[in-house]
Design an enzyme around this catalytic site. Structure first.
Site, mmCIF file in Angstrom:
data_model
loop_
_atom_site.group_PDB
_atom_site.id
_atom_site.type_symbol
_atom_site.label_atom_id
_atom_site.label_comp_id
_atom_site.label_asym_id
_atom_site.label_seq_id
_atom_site.Cartn_x
_atom_site.Cartn_y
_atom_site.Cartn_z
ATOM 1 N N GLU A 32 45.498 -28.864 -43.343
ATOM 2 C CA GLU A 32 45.138 -28.966 -41.927
ATOM 3 C C GLU A 32 46.067 -28.090 -41.093
ATOM 4 O O GLU A 32 47.291 -28.192 -41.203
ATOM 5 C CB GLU A 32 45.218 -30.422 -41.458
ATOM 6 N N ARG A 33 45.479 -27.235 -40.263
ATOM 7 C CA ARG A 33 46.304 -26.332 -39.446
ATOM 8 C C ARG A 33 46.615 -26.917 -38.072
ATOM 9 O O ARG A 33 47.480 -26.421 -37.363
ATOM 10 C CB ARG A 33 45.599 -24.992 -39.282
ATOM 11 N N GLY A 179 23.470 -26.366 -20.736
ATOM 12 C CA GLY A 179 23.122 -27.013 -21.999
ATOM 13 C C GLY A 179 23.135 -28.517 -21.865
ATOM 14 O O GLY A 179 24.127 -29.097 -21.410
ATOM 15 N N ILE A 183 26.694 -33.059 -25.882
ATOM 16 C CA ILE A 183 27.959 -32.665 -25.256
ATOM 17 C C ILE A 183 27.759 -32.390 -23.772
ATOM 18 O O ILE A 183 28.479 -32.908 -22.911
ATOM 19 C CB ILE A 183 28.552 -31.421 -25.966
ATOM 20 N N VAL A 270 27.572 -25.268 -30.981
ATOM 21 C CA VAL A 270 28.800 -24.932 -31.713
ATOM 22 C C VAL A 270 28.486 -23.906 -32.793
ATOM 23 O O VAL A 270 27.335 -23.734 -33.196
ATOM 24 C CB VAL A 270 29.442 -26.190 -32.355
ATOM 25 N N HIS A 442 18.287 -64.565 -28.413
ATOM 26 C CA HIS A 442 17.948 -64.471 -26.991
ATOM 27 C C HIS A 442 19.054 -65.159 -26.177
ATOM 28 O O HIS A 442 19.519 -66.220 -26.567
ATOM 29 C CB HIS A 442 16.612 -65.170 -26.736
#
Length: 463
Positions: A32-33, A179, A183, A270, A442
């Site tokens: 993981e960076r 858009g 998102i 994306v 209910h």
């Protein structure tokens, strides 16, 4: 160092694959960076829901008199505090992944991973040092980033992506959101709710265009009722950012209009993170810009797999997680069934919420299917009336011959918590009459599912 499995990327695909692999007895390393948890936990699913909850609380406070509660003095949003809370929630979730990795004895390899021949991953750390790690199996789970359009070049200040939208220094007075997928609609909803003047622009005829048309139209009505400007069949042609305010040319059916906004949010999708990870050097096959895999996420290169946003399928966190589990269980030799991509729930956390799975009514008719459709409006729900959340409905689509559930489309308060029942129902091939005869409690929003099924067969009681 050598592993049974190396996962490149620790988002909801990568970290889930790593944990499941560890449970199955594999020695696992994760490259993981950036932050553990990837975009979803740190810059996507989780922090956005935190912001939306803050906006919802503010809306409740504004309308508290409707519930017999009096607040003396002015109620106003504290934008910085909302952002700080969101970041705190994200940080807590990322620390949770650290705990899970430690618990499952998973090694975290910090740096940028790149495939090399011989089942090797070269990891470059922040100092530029390179170390090679080998593994019997390598899963690529590098995720995606905000899509850049030539006419919407993101500068991080006036034209922004979702990441900047979560950490703006101050609340903008006006915003154009380009858009209206999940998102875009969620950010438009958030900023509109706390007082920003929002214009939502969608190229297609309906907002949230992957949803059933009736759901899209209902969400547009709810947005307009909340004083948001919604423009469909429209496209942003040009943005002039030279002045203090953005001047935006929007092409509509009537011609080109000029609008102004402090900030323009580009939420047009994306693109997968495929650059500089070694796929070209290894000859990994692509298809329409994504990695080509089989039903169990194997690439054309032995020992290399790919999951999540970099392969074909819905770019959703829960899909990536399911793919990761499926992939490692197949690697371990378990009897695994391929994922059914026709029964994937989609959720949009606007007000009202949107949730769906399966075929839309239009898709079912275009497929030549004979169908029965049942709808139950929340205006007829006792729980919705008591909660003051009457916008929306449940819409269910059944095959006319056998009564199988072909699709489910919900819009209303908390419907993202209700869709799971319908995913399970479809997985079990539950029929309409089995839904009707399953007693629902209910008063709940959930009983609208039973009522919608009954409506398809002219058995509905409360409308």
């Amino acid at each position: 160092m050598s592993y049974d499995l190396i996962v490149v990327g620790s988002g909801p695909g990568g970290y889930v694959a790593a944990i499941r692999a560890s449970q199955l007895g594999m020695k696992v390393g994760v490259v993981e960076r950036s932050e553990l948890g990837g975009i979803c936990l740190n810059w996507g699913c989780i922090p956005t829901k935190s912001l939306l909850k803050s906006a919802q609380v503010f809306e409740y406070a504004q309308h508290c008199a409707d519930y017999g509660v009096v607040i003396e003095g002015t109620v106003k949003p504290d934008f910085s505090a909302m952002v700080n809370r969101s970041r705190g929630v994200a940080d807590g979730m990322s620390k949770g992944i650290q705990f899970l990795f430690k618990k499952n004895k998973i090694d975290v390899i910090v740096g940028t991973g790149k495939l090399k021949a011989g089942k090797t991953v070269e990891v470059t750390n922040a100092d530029g040092e390179k170390v090679d790690y080998t593994a019997n199996h390598i899963i690529l789970a590098t995720g995606a980033r905000s899509k850049q359009l030539p006419n919407l070049p993101q500068d991080g200040k006036k034209i922004i992506g979702y990441r900047e939208a979560m950490t703006l220094e101050k609340q903008p007075e006006s915003m154009i959101v380009v858009g209206s997928g999940a998102i875009g609609s969620e950010f438009a909803n958030f900023y509109n709710s706390i007082g920003t003047k929002v214009t939502l622009v969608e190229f297609l005829p309906n907002i949230v265009p992957v949803e059933d048309e009736e759901v899209s139209k209902q969400l547009a009505r709810s947005f307009k009722k909340a004083k948001m400007k919604v423009m469909t069949d429209s496209s942003v042609e040009e943005v002039d950012t030279t002045g203090d305010i953005c001047k935006v040319k929007i092409k509509t059916k009537k011609g080109v209009e000029e609008h102004e906004a402090e900030v323009v949010l580009s939420a047009v999708g994306v693109v997968p993170n495929l650059e500089n990870i070694g796929i070209e050097e290894l000859g990994i096959e692509l298809e329409n810009g994504k990695i080509k895999v089989d039903d169990f996420y194997r690439t054309n290169v032995e020992g290399v797999y790919a999951i999540g946003d970099i392969v074909h399928g819905p770019a959703l966190a829960h899909v990536a997680s399911a793919e990761g589990i499926c992939c490692v269980e197949k690697i371990s030799g378990m009897d695994v069934h391929p994922i059914n991509y026709k029964n994937i729930p989609g959720c949009t956390y606007t007000t009202p919420e949107v949730a769906s799975t399966g075929m839309t009514e239009k898709a079912a008719l275009e497929a030549g299917l004979e169908i029965k459709v049942g709808k139950f409006p929340f205006t007829a729900s006792g729980k919705a009336s008591a909660a003051g959340t009457k916008d929306g409905f449940v819409k269910l689509i059944f095959g006319a011959e056998y009564g199988e559930l072909l699709g489910a489309h919900l819009i209303g308060a908390n419907v993202t918590e209700m869709i799971g029942e319908l995913v399970v129902a479809r997985n079990l091939e539950t029929t309409a009459h089995e839904l009707i005869k399953s007693i629902h409690p209910h008063p709940t929003m959930n009983e609208a599912i039973m009522e919608a099924a009954a409506a398809a067969y002219d058995e509905v009681i409360h409308i």
